[in-house]
Design an enzyme around this catalytic site. Sequence first.
Site, short mmCIF file in Angstrom:
data_model
loop_
_atom_site.label_atom_id
_atom_site.label_comp_id
_atom_site.label_asym_id
_atom_site.label_seq_id
_atom_site.Cartn_x
_atom_site.Cartn_y
_atom_site.Cartn_z
N GLY A 15 0.78 -1.23 0.00
CA GLY A 15 0.00 0.00 0.00
C GLY A 15 0.81 1.28 0.00
O GLY A 15 0.38 2.28 0.59
N THR A 16 1.95 1.30 -0.68
CA THR A 16 2.74 2.53 -0.67
C THR A 16 2.03 3.66 -1.41
O THR A 16 2.09 4.82 -0.98
CB THR A 16 4.14 2.30 -1.29
OG1 THR A 16 4.00 1.90 -2.65
CG2 THR A 16 4.91 1.25 -0.51
N ASN A 17 1.35 3.35 -2.50
CA ASN A 17 0.60 4.41 -3.19
C ASN A 17 -0.62 4.83 -2.37
O ASN A 17 -0.99 6.00 -2.37
CB ASN A 17 0.18 3.94 -4.59
CG ASN A 17 1.22 4.28 -5.63
OD1 ASN A 17 1.61 5.43 -5.77
ND2 ASN A 17 1.68 3.27 -6.35
N MET A 92 -4.54 -6.09 -7.20
CA MET A 92 -4.14 -7.08 -8.20
C MET A 92 -5.29 -8.04 -8.53
O MET A 92 -5.16 -9.26 -8.48
CB MET A 92 -2.92 -7.86 -7.70
CG MET A 92 -1.74 -6.98 -7.35
SD MET A 92 -1.21 -5.92 -8.72
CE MET A 92 -0.52 -7.15 -9.82
N ILE A 94 -8.44 -8.44 -11.60
CA ILE A 94 -9.14 -7.94 -12.78
C ILE A 94 -10.61 -7.82 -12.42
O ILE A 94 -11.25 -8.79 -12.01
CB ILE A 94 -8.94 -8.89 -13.98
CG1 ILE A 94 -7.47 -8.92 -14.37
CG2 ILE A 94 -9.81 -8.45 -15.15
CD1 ILE A 94 -7.14 -9.89 -15.49
N LEU A 95 -11.14 -6.62 -12.53
CA LEU A 95 -12.50 -6.34 -12.11
C LEU A 95 -13.50 -6.74 -13.18
O LEU A 95 -13.21 -6.65 -14.38
CB LEU A 95 -12.64 -4.85 -11.79
CG LEU A 95 -11.78 -4.35 -10.63
CD1 LEU A 95 -11.71 -2.84 -10.64
CD2 LEU A 95 -12.33 -4.86 -9.29
N ASN A 109 -6.83 4.43 -11.72
CA ASN A 109 -5.78 3.44 -11.48
C ASN A 109 -4.42 4.05 -11.77
O ASN A 109 -4.31 5.01 -12.55
CB ASN A 109 -6.00 2.22 -12.39
CG ASN A 109 -5.00 1.12 -12.13
OD1 ASN A 109 -4.71 0.78 -10.99
ND2 ASN A 109 -4.45 0.54 -13.20
N HIS A 111 -0.59 2.91 -13.14
CA HIS A 111 0.05 1.81 -13.87
C HIS A 111 1.51 2.17 -14.14
O HIS A 111 1.81 3.29 -14.61
CB HIS A 111 -0.67 1.57 -15.20
CG HIS A 111 -0.11 0.43 -15.98
ND1 HIS A 111 -0.35 -0.88 -15.65
CD2 HIS A 111 0.69 0.41 -17.07
CE1 HIS A 111 0.28 -1.67 -16.51
NE2 HIS A 111 0.92 -0.91 -17.38
#
Length: 317
Positions: A15-17, A92, A94-95, A109, A111
Site C-alpha cells: 500500500g505505498t501508493n 491485483m 481484474i475487475l 488506477n 500503472h
Amino acid sequence: MPEKAKVAVLISGSGTNMAALLYASRLEDCPYEIVLVASNKPDAGGLALAKVEGVPTFALSHKGLSRDEHDAAMDAAIRESGAQWVALAGYMRILTDEFVVKWQGRMVNIHPSLLPKYTGLHTHQRAIEAGDSHGGVTVHLVIPELDEGPVIGQIPVAIHTGDTAEDLAARVLFAEHQLYPRCLADLVTREASPEWLLDRVRERAMALPESDEISSHGMPCFGIVKGKKFAYFTSNHHADGRTALLVKISGVDEQTMLIEQDEDRYFRPAYFGDGWVGIRLDLGENDWDAIADWLSRSWRAVAPKKLTALLDVADQF
C-alpha cells in the site's frame, strides 16, 4: 474549504501508493479524504498502516468466491463507506465489467508504464528489453478494457545504462507517489472546473451540424454558422456564482415547471427572457447524455429546416 470528496482505496499489498494518497489527503488544501481502504488480501500490509492512521478498512479474500461475488461484496463495502470515488493502488484483481461500469468515470488506477505502452505485467523489464530511453508511470480512468482508460497524467522516468527491472521500478515508485495524489485531486475537483465543463459542453455543441463558437457578452456561445445562437456557457456571469449552460425552451410555462422541479439546478437567466433556461453544471453528477439532448433540442429550435431534416435522417441510423 468545501466538503472533501470521499475516496475508497483498493489495495492488495504493502500500500505505498495508498499511503501517498492518504498523507497527501491530510494537507489542508487537499480536496479529497480517504474514507476506506479495502483489500482482497486480509494480510495486506497496507491495511495495518490504514488502521494505525485511523482509516476504516475492509478485507475479504477472493478465495472460494466467484469474481462476481467478490466484486459485489467490495462494491457494497465501498458504498457503505460513503465513498464517491475509487482509487486502485496495487489492487491485483481484474475487475468485472459490471463493477467497472458502476464506477466508470469515478474510478482511477495507477500503472507503472507510459501507457499505451506495456499494459499488463512486467512493464519495467519490457521497457528495458525494448531499448526505451524512458519508463514511467500513468494515472488513468478505469474502463472495462485493461489499462486502456483515458490518461489523466504521466511522468517519464529515465532508463539508465545497466538498469535492471528492479532498479527502474524503485525510481518509478518515487514518481508514482508524486503523480497519484495530484491526479486524484485534479479528478475529484474537475466537475466544478469551468474549463473542464466548457470542454464537455463544447464537444457536444460542436458535434451538431454547422455549429460554431464565438464569444458574446463575455460568454462562450454556440450557434448555427451565420445564424442564430442556441446555447451559452456562463461562469460567474454578473457575479452570480454559477457555472451553467443556457439553452432555448418553449416558453415561460416550461421554464416555471423546470425550476419548480429542481430549483437548485434550473434557473431563469437574467437578460435572456422566458424562452431560455439556465442549467447549473457546477453541482456535480451531470448527466451528459441529458445535456447533449438539451443542446440538440435548442439547436433544432433555431436551425433551418434543411439542417434539421439532415439530422433527422442521421438519427435513423
